[in-house]
Scaffold this motif. Structure first.
Motif, PDB file in Angstrom:
ATOM      1  N   ARG A   1      40.534  49.980  37.551  1.00 51.72           N
ATOM      2  CA  ARG A   1      41.294  48.813  37.082  1.00 51.72           C
ATOM      3  C   ARG A   1      41.829  47.968  38.235  1.00 51.72           C
ATOM      4  N   GLU A   2      40.960  47.744  39.234  1.00 53.87           N
ATOM      5  CA  GLU A   2      41.293  46.861  40.348  1.00 53.87           C
ATOM      6  C   GLU A   2      40.503  45.558  40.233  1.00 53.87           C
ATOM      7  N   PRO A   3      41.091  44.421  40.647  1.00 54.41           N
ATOM      8  CA  PRO A   3      40.361  43.150  40.589  1.00 54.41           C
ATOM      9  C   PRO A   3      39.173  43.154  41.550  1.00 54.41           C
ATOM     10  N   PHE A   4      38.134  42.420  41.171  1.00 52.70           N
ATOM     11  CA  PHE A   4      36.963  42.266  42.036  1.00 52.70           C
ATOM     12  C   PHE A   4      36.252  40.993  41.624  1.00 52.70           C
ATOM     13  N   GLN A   5      35.980  40.128  42.581  1.00 50.00           N
ATOM     14  CA  GLN A   5      35.132  38.963  42.339  1.00 50.00           C
ATOM     15  C   GLN A   5      34.048  38.936  43.400  1.00 50.00           C
ATOM     16  N   SER A   6      32.801  38.730  42.968  1.00 49.09           N
ATOM     17  CA  SER A   6      31.695  38.694  43.915  1.00 49.09           C
ATOM     18  C   SER A   6      31.770  37.420  44.760  1.00 49.09           C
ATOM     19  N   ALA A   7      30.928  37.346  45.785  1.00 48.06           N
ATOM     20  CA  ALA A   7      31.043  36.286  46.783  1.00 48.06           C
ATOM     21  C   ALA A   7      30.959  34.880  46.186  1.00 48.06           C
ATOM     22  N   CYS A   8      29.964  34.631  45.322  1.00 45.41           N
ATOM     23  CA  CYS A   8      29.815  33.286  44.750  1.00 45.41           C
ATOM     24  C   CYS A   8      31.014  32.910  43.886  1.00 45.41           C
ATOM     25  N   THR A   9      31.494  33.854  43.093  1.00 48.55           N
ATOM     26  CA  THR A   9      32.668  33.602  42.255  1.00 48.55           C
ATOM     27  C   THR A   9      33.893  33.325  43.110  1.00 48.55           C
TER      28      THR A   9
ATOM     29  N   LEU B   1      38.784  44.535  24.754  1.00 45.80           N
ATOM     30  CA  LEU B   1      38.517  45.760  25.499  1.00 45.80           C
ATOM     31  C   LEU B   1      39.498  45.940  26.659  1.00 45.80           C
ATOM     32  N   VAL B   2      39.714  44.865  27.429  1.00 48.43           N
ATOM     33  CA  VAL B   2      40.586  45.018  28.605  1.00 48.43           C
ATOM     34  C   VAL B   2      42.045  45.196  28.211  1.00 48.43           C
ATOM     35  N   ARG B   3      42.377  44.861  26.965  1.00 46.45           N
ATOM     36  CA  ARG B   3      43.763  45.011  26.518  1.00 46.45           C
ATOM     37  C   ARG B   3      43.998  46.295  25.722  1.00 46.45           C
ATOM     38  N   THR B   4      42.935  47.071  25.510  1.00 43.99           N
ATOM     39  CA  THR B   4      43.049  48.276  24.699  1.00 43.99           C
ATOM     40  C   THR B   4      43.121  49.508  25.583  1.00 43.99           C
ATOM     41  N   PRO B   5      44.166  50.321  25.454  1.00 40.77           N
ATOM     42  CA  PRO B   5      44.259  51.546  26.263  1.00 40.77           C
ATOM     43  C   PRO B   5      43.058  52.459  26.018  1.00 40.77           C
ATOM     44  N   ARG B   6      42.562  53.042  27.083  1.00 39.65           N
ATOM     45  CA  ARG B   6      41.461  54.008  27.057  1.00 39.65           C
ATOM     46  C   ARG B   6      40.131  53.403  26.599  1.00 39.65           C
ATOM     47  N   ALA B   7      40.064  52.083  26.497  1.00 38.35           N
ATOM     48  CA  ALA B   7      38.772  51.436  26.207  1.00 38.35           C
ATOM     49  C   ALA B   7      37.938  51.396  27.484  1.00 38.35           C
ATOM     50  N   PRO B   8      36.627  51.221  27.367  1.00 38.49           N
ATOM     51  CA  PRO B   8      35.796  51.099  28.578  1.00 38.49           C
ATOM     52  C   PRO B   8      36.259  49.935  29.453  1.00 38.49           C
ATOM     53  N   ALA B   9      36.102  50.104  30.750  1.00 41.10           N
ATOM     54  CA  ALA B   9      36.369  49.009  31.684  1.00 41.10           C
ATOM     55  C   ALA B   9      35.299  47.926  31.509  1.00 41.10           C
ATOM     56  N   VAL B  10      35.600  46.713  31.972  1.00 43.06           N
ATOM     57  CA  VAL B  10      34.692  45.579  31.771  1.00 43.06           C
ATOM     58  C   VAL B  10      34.327  44.940  33.101  1.00 43.06           C
ATOM     59  N   VAL B  11      33.025  44.730  33.291  1.00 45.05           N
ATOM     60  CA  VAL B  11      32.519  43.904  34.387  1.00 45.05           C
ATOM     61  C   VAL B  11      31.843  42.694  33.749  1.00 45.05           C
ATOM     62  N   VAL B  12      32.326  41.497  34.068  1.00 42.48           N
ATOM     63  CA  VAL B  12      31.725  40.275  33.539  1.00 42.48           C
ATOM     64  C   VAL B  12      30.573  39.849  34.435  1.00 42.48           C
ATOM     65  N   LEU B  13      29.420  39.609  33.821  1.00 48.69           N
ATOM     66  CA  LEU B  13      28.261  39.027  34.502  1.00 48.69           C
ATOM     67  C   LEU B  13      28.161  37.569  34.081  1.00 48.69           C
ATOM     68  N   THR B  14      27.985  36.652  35.016  1.00 53.06           N
ATOM     69  CA  THR B  14      27.967  35.253  34.616  1.00 53.06           C
ATOM     70  C   THR B  14      27.237  34.391  35.641  1.00 53.06           C
ATOM     71  N   MET B  15      26.763  33.236  35.169  1.00 54.42           N
ATOM     72  CA  MET B  15      26.262  32.197  36.070  1.00 54.42           C
ATOM     73  C   MET B  15      27.231  31.016  36.112  1.00 54.42           C
ATOM     74  N   ILE B  16      28.351  31.132  35.453  1.00 60.48           N
ATOM     75  CA  ILE B  16      29.319  30.040  35.390  1.00 60.48           C
ATOM     76  C   ILE B  16      29.879  29.750  36.782  1.00 60.48           C
ATOM     77  N   SER B  17      29.887  28.466  37.166  1.00 63.87           N
ATOM     78  CA  SER B  17      30.467  28.084  38.445  1.00 63.87           C
ATOM     79  C   SER B  17      31.553  27.026  38.255  1.00 63.87           C
ATOM     80  N   SER B  18      32.146  27.017  37.069  1.00 60.46           N
ATOM     81  CA  SER B  18      33.280  26.132  36.777  1.00 60.46           C
ATOM     82  C   SER B  18      34.570  26.862  37.124  1.00 60.46           C
ATOM     83  N   ALA B  19      35.324  26.319  38.073  1.00 60.65           N
ATOM     84  CA  ALA B  19      36.563  26.975  38.501  1.00 60.65           C
ATOM     85  C   ALA B  19      37.562  27.146  37.357  1.00 60.65           C
ATOM     86  N   PRO B  20      37.767  26.127  36.502  1.00 61.14           N
ATOM     87  CA  PRO B  20      38.702  26.342  35.379  1.00 61.14           C
ATOM     88  C   PRO B  20      38.267  27.479  34.459  1.00 61.14           C
TER      89      PRO B  20
END
Length: 229
Positions: free
Chosen positions: A143-151, A91-110
């Protein structure tokens, strides 16, 4: 009077044009209910569909016009793999596709660094949803970067030297890992799947490496974060 009606109609059309159409995807119903309720309280958000796995997300994308997909990255995949990552990456690599917001509980930096490496630049930790989700939607739309506080905190603690995890476990590797974190020994997994102990051990190690997990403790923490245990 006619001019007033025309202006009112125009204002209504403008408001409708500015409303954001959203699909919410998460395999946990309680998360979908909470996120959908929060979004529906906003006068500028329309939740047009919900999905509980990658296949249903694909179906909803075909059925509904959508501006933003809000999705857990660890939903069941379409071909037995562990995640919705492949679809979100497309999706993020396809022109005119919907934008993506990832929801996660992952706290692994890698793993978080790996998401950024894949082009998934808008990430919201589920603990930050009440105050971070709407700003994340706004960032995703332009299409701007955003990371929430915990991330952001996890990534900052890891620093610039954090090696991003960019691999995706195969369906067989994911199958082994699921059985292992549910308490099944390697030998029993090998017997159940009809594979050699060496093959199963290698598949477990490969899956852990692709997730950026170095120890058994990290594996159990990760399994807890994504709801496997």
């Amino acid at each position: 009077m006619g001019a007033q009606v025309a202006r009112a109609d125009q204002a209504e059309q403008t408001e409708q044009a500015e409303r954001v159409r959203v699909i919410v995807a998460d395999d946990h119903e309680c998360v979908r209910i909470g996120v959908t309720g929060l979004l529906r309280a906003s006068p500028r958000i329309d939740v047009v569909a919900e999905a509980s796995d990658t296949h249903s997300l694909a179906c909803q994308l075909d059925a509904h016009a959508c501006d933003v997909v809000i999705s857990d990255v660890c939903m069941p995949g379409m071909d037995g793999e562990y995640s919705s990552l492949s679809m979100l990456r497309r999706l993020v690599r396809t022109p005119r596709a919907p934008a993506v917001v990832v929801l996660t509980m992952i706290s692994s930096a890698p793993m978080l660094s790996g998401l950024l490496q894949h082009g998934l630049q808008v990430i919201v930790d589920k603990r930050d949803v009440p105050y971070a989700l709407l700003p994340a939607i706004d960032a995703a739309r332009v299409r701007e970067p955003f990371q929430s506080a915990c991330t952001r905190s996890v990534l900052e603690r890891a620093g610039a030297g954090c090696e991003p995890c960019v691999g995706v476990p195969s369906a067989r590797e994911w199958e082994v890992l699921q059985l292992y974190v549910h308490g099944m020994p390697i030998g029993a997994i090998a017997r159940q799947l009809g594979r050699s102990v060496k093959t199963v051990s290698t598949q477990k190690r490969n899956a852990m490496r692709k997730f950026g997990l170095a120890t058994e403790r990290e594996l159990i923490e990760f399994a807890t974060q994504i709801g496997l245990t």
